[in-house]
Structures are given as structure tokens and as C-alpha cells.
Write an enzyme that holds these catalytic residues in place. Structure first.
Site, short mmCIF file in Angstrom:
data_model
loop_
_atom_site.label_atom_id
_atom_site.label_comp_id
_atom_site.label_asym_id
_atom_site.label_seq_id
_atom_site.Cartn_x
_atom_site.Cartn_y
_atom_site.Cartn_z
N ASP A 1 -2.47 -1.59 10.83
CA ASP A 1 -2.73 -1.49 9.39
C ASP A 1 -3.44 -2.71 8.82
O ASP A 1 -3.85 -2.71 7.66
CB ASP A 1 -1.39 -1.39 8.63
CG ASP A 1 -0.80 0.01 8.67
OD1 ASP A 1 -1.50 0.93 9.12
OD2 ASP A 1 0.35 0.16 8.24
N LYS B 1 0.84 -1.21 0.00
CA LYS B 1 0.00 0.00 0.00
C LYS B 1 0.87 1.25 0.00
O LYS B 1 2.05 1.21 0.37
CB LYS B 1 -0.93 0.04 1.22
CG LYS B 1 -0.25 -0.09 2.61
CD LYS B 1 0.25 1.19 3.22
CE LYS B 1 0.87 0.94 4.60
NZ LYS B 1 1.62 2.05 5.17
N GLY C 1 4.08 -4.26 3.86
CA GLY C 1 4.34 -5.65 3.48
C GLY C 1 3.96 -6.64 4.57
O GLY C 1 3.26 -7.62 4.31
N PRO D 1 9.38 -4.56 -0.37
CA PRO D 1 10.47 -4.19 0.55
C PRO D 1 10.00 -4.23 2.00
O PRO D 1 8.83 -3.92 2.30
CB PRO D 1 10.83 -2.77 0.11
CG PRO D 1 10.39 -2.69 -1.32
CD PRO D 1 9.17 -3.57 -1.42
N VAL D 2 10.92 -4.60 2.90
CA VAL D 2 10.56 -4.84 4.31
C VAL D 2 10.80 -3.59 5.16
O VAL D 2 11.79 -2.87 4.93
CB VAL D 2 11.40 -6.03 4.85
CG1 VAL D 2 11.10 -6.30 6.31
CG2 VAL D 2 11.13 -7.29 4.01
N ALA D 3 9.89 -3.32 6.11
CA ALA D 3 9.98 -2.15 7.01
C ALA D 3 10.13 -0.87 6.20
O ALA D 3 10.88 0.03 6.55
CB ALA D 3 11.12 -2.29 8.02
N ALA D 4 9.40 -0.80 5.11
CA ALA D 4 9.56 0.30 4.16
C ALA D 4 8.39 1.27 4.18
O ALA D 4 8.36 2.24 3.42
CB ALA D 4 9.71 -0.27 2.75
N GLY D 5 7.38 1.01 5.03
CA GLY D 5 6.18 1.85 5.04
C GLY D 5 5.21 1.47 3.94
O GLY D 5 4.26 2.19 3.66
N LEU D 6 5.47 0.34 3.29
CA LEU D 6 4.62 -0.10 2.18
C LEU D 6 3.65 -1.20 2.62
O LEU D 6 2.95 -1.78 1.79
CB LEU D 6 5.48 -0.58 1.01
CG LEU D 6 6.37 0.52 0.40
CD1 LEU D 6 7.34 -0.08 -0.63
CD2 LEU D 6 5.53 1.62 -0.25
O1 C5P Z 1 -0.31 -1.47 15.55
P1 C5P Z 1 1.13 -1.67 15.26
O2 C5P Z 1 1.71 -2.86 15.96
O3 C5P Z 1 1.47 -1.64 13.82
O4 C5P Z 1 1.85 -0.40 15.88
C1 C5P Z 1 3.22 -0.40 16.16
C2 C5P Z 1 3.55 0.83 16.95
O5 C5P Z 1 3.44 2.00 16.12
C3 C5P Z 1 2.66 1.10 18.13
O6 C5P Z 1 3.08 0.39 19.27
C4 C5P Z 1 2.82 2.59 18.32
O7 C5P Z 1 4.06 2.90 18.95
C5 C5P Z 1 2.91 3.08 16.87
N1 C5P Z 1 1.60 3.46 16.35
C6 C5P Z 1 1.00 4.60 16.84
N2 C5P Z 1 -0.23 4.96 16.35
C7 C5P Z 1 -0.84 4.24 15.39
C8 C5P Z 1 -0.24 3.09 14.88
C9 C5P Z 1 0.98 2.72 15.38
O8 C5P Z 1 1.55 5.28 17.69
N3 C5P Z 1 -2.04 4.65 14.94
#
Ligand code: C5P
Length: 289
Positions: free
Chosen positions: A143, A14, A108, A101-106
Site C-alpha cells: 500500500d 485511507k 496507518g 487506528p492500528v491494523a484497522a485497514g485504514l
Molecule cells: O505488501 P504487504 O507487506 O502489505 O503484504 C502483507 C501480506 O498481505 C502479503 O504477504 C500477502 O500475504 C498479503 N497481500 C496479498 N496481496 C496483496 C497485498 C498483500 O496477498 N496485493
């Protein structure tokens, strides 16, 4: 109907067309608003009947080496969450053919989790409805509900509330890095820096719905950018370089590190991408979504 022995799903990456951070919450999360657009770049997740629950990640070594193993793998976490509700009689082997790609904000990892949950719901004959699957997904990651939807969504809350959004076809150039950014870091930096809250996204949503890339380009925004750019100048530079190469707009996706540039057409995307070794051209939403 006899139960299926193998179920396969595409796990689409995404792009966050905008990401607006509204406030930090007491529970450590942040309330946000984001337009989540699935793109045609995808992993493939295949689940098969097996005695135990296991995950096997295949693909280029530079990708597979970065995927969290075993119990930290989001697809496996998703499978366990589903098993807790469905109580299947056996296990499953989950095969992930990795392309995103991993840990890329996409997205995955979230996409793999969503695909695994959806595929196992079918393999195990759980028959769990979409809303309950989204609840299960939200426990796995903020997500995951958006990735389970399979079409563009406007996401609210910490990500668990989604509403279908209509987006015309858009072309993107994805500039990725060999380092990832953990989302807890990006959100903590926003707290520390007292980061911005961007504008009302309605004009952006209108332009996205119309598939009007010229209008949409300058409206793209991500409130996590200033804090990430301050700590990773290469990410900010990629945004400036994409704009200098003629992208209609450029924005960091999710909590980074990828930056995506918006193009007019596939040809325009190809000409921009030529300036970025390793850049990926993608369009979204994928056909039929
Ligand atoms: O939900 P997820 O495990 O992906 O979130 C990882 C971390 O990202 C959360 O523990 C939080 O620190 C941060 N996060 C946040 N607000 C969101 C989504 C994620 O602060 N809406």
C-alpha cells in the site's frame, strides 16, 4: 540552501472505496484493483537529524501500544530502505504522533512509512524522484506507493502500480474495533473460501469522480468481506448497522477490521455516528489533494 534539520509530514489514512481481488499469484500476493482514497484523519510524522536511526511513537496508549516496535515498524523499514539507496551521512529520529487506528485497514502503518520516506528524502537531501520513491515504498509494503501519491489513486498489481484518480469530496463514518486483522490472514481466507471477484468498477469510478454519494453508496464493495465476516461476525454486523442507521453504503476498508459508512453530508455523518460509540467522522480527499 542549507539542509533542513526538521521535516514534518501529515500521514493521511485511507479508505478503499472498492477492493477487487482478481487472483492469487505464485509469489503469495494477490493481483487486485482498488480505489484508494486519502482522508483527513492523519498521523503526523516528524523527522530530525540524529546520529542513529530511531523511531518514537506518541499518542493515546491504546494506539501506541499496538504499533509494532523497532525493526518491525514500517516507518523504520521505510527509512532503512531509503538509506540503502541514498546513503545519508547521518541517521534520523522519526517521531510519529499516532491518531490513525492500528491494523484497522485504514493504512496507518503504510501512511507513516510513506511520510517517513518522503520526509527523509528531504531531510537527507537525497533528491530521489517520485517514481523511485514509489519503488522503494513498494518494497516496504504493497500500500505504500498509493500512500506516497498523496491523492486518490486506482491501484493495480499487488498495489505497486498506481494511477491518479479523480474523486469528489465524500463524507464517511469510520467504525473501528479493538482488534485488528492481519492482511496475510484476510487474503489467505479469501483463498481458502474461494472468495468472490467483484464487478467492473467503472460505474463506481464515475460516481466517485462526480462526488455522487447517492449513486456511489450501493456500488461500494470489498471482495475480502465474506471471509472476514464469517470469522469476525462483529465486522459484518457493523456494516448492517451502518446501513440500518441510514448510511448510503458501507464497506470494509482494506483487509479490515474497520467498516466505513458513506454519508450525504457532514451533518448526516454526525447523525449516523451517534449510534456508534467511538466512531470517527472523516472526509476525503483532504483539501488540495
Ligand atoms: O505488501 P504487504 O507487506 O502489505 O503484504 C502483507 C501480506 O498481505 C502479503 O504477504 C500477502 O500475504 C498479503 N497481500 C496479498 N496481496 C496483496 C497485498 C498483500 O496477498 N496485493
Amino acid at each position: 540552501m542549507s539542509p533542513r534539520r526538521v521535516v514534518r509530514r501529515e500521514a493521511h489514512a485511507k479508505v478503499n472505496v472498492f477492493l477487487r481481488v482478481l487472483r492469487a499469484r505464485e509469489d503469495g500476493y494477490h493481483d487486485l484493483e482498488s480505489l484508494v482514497l486519502p482522508i483527513d484523519l492523519a498521523d503526523v510524522v516528524t523527522v530530525r537529524v540524529a546520529d542513529s536511526l530511531k523511531v518514537d511513537v506518541r499518542g493515546a496508549a491504546d494506539l501506541t501500544g499496538k504499533v509494532p516496535p523497532g525493526g518491525l515498524n514500517l516507518a523504520l523499514v521505510g527509512a532503512l530502505a531509503l538509506a540503502g539507496v541514498c546513503d545519508p551521512s547521518g541517521g534520523a529520529s522519526i517521531q510519529i504522533d499516532k491518531r490513525i487506528p492500528v491494523a484497522a485497514g485504514l493504512g496507518g502503518g503504510s501512511a507513516d512509512a510513506a511520510a517517513a520516506i518522503s520526509a527523509l528524502n528531504e531531510l537527507w537531501g537525497c533528491g530521489i524522484d517520485e517514481a523511485t520513491l514509489a519503488d522503494i515504498g513498494a518494497r516496504v509494503g504493497s500500500d505504500v506507493p498509493a500512500m506516497l501519491a498523496g491523492h486518490p489513486v486506482l491501484m493495480h498489481g499487488r498495489g505497486e502500480r498506481t494511477a491518479a484518480a479523480s474523486v469528489g469530496k465524500l463524507w464517511w463514518v469510520l467504525v473501528t474495533f479493538d482488534f485488528g486483522i492481519r492482511s496475510p490472514d484476510a487474503y489467505r481466507w479469501w483463498d481458502e473460501d474461494r472468495g468472490p471477484t467483484g464487478p467492473d468498477p467503472q460505474p463506481l469510478l464515475d460516481a466517485a469522480e462526480a462526488g455522487d454519494a447517492e449513486t456511489l453508496g450501493p456500488l461500494l464493495f470489498n471482495d475480502l468481506e465474506p471471509s472476514v465476516f464469517a470469522r469476525h461476525p462483529a465486522v459484518g454486523k457493523a456494516k448492517r448497522d451502518l446501513l440500518a442507521e441510514g448510511a448510503l453504503g458501507a464497506v470494509m476498508s482494506g483487509s479490515g477490521s474497520s467498516v466505513v459508512g458513506l454519508a450525504r453530508t457532514r451533518g448526516h455523518a454526525t447523525s449516523i455516528a451517534a449510534a456508534f460509540p467511538g466512531a470517527v467522522i472523516a472526509s476525503g480527499p483532504p483539501p488540495g489533494r
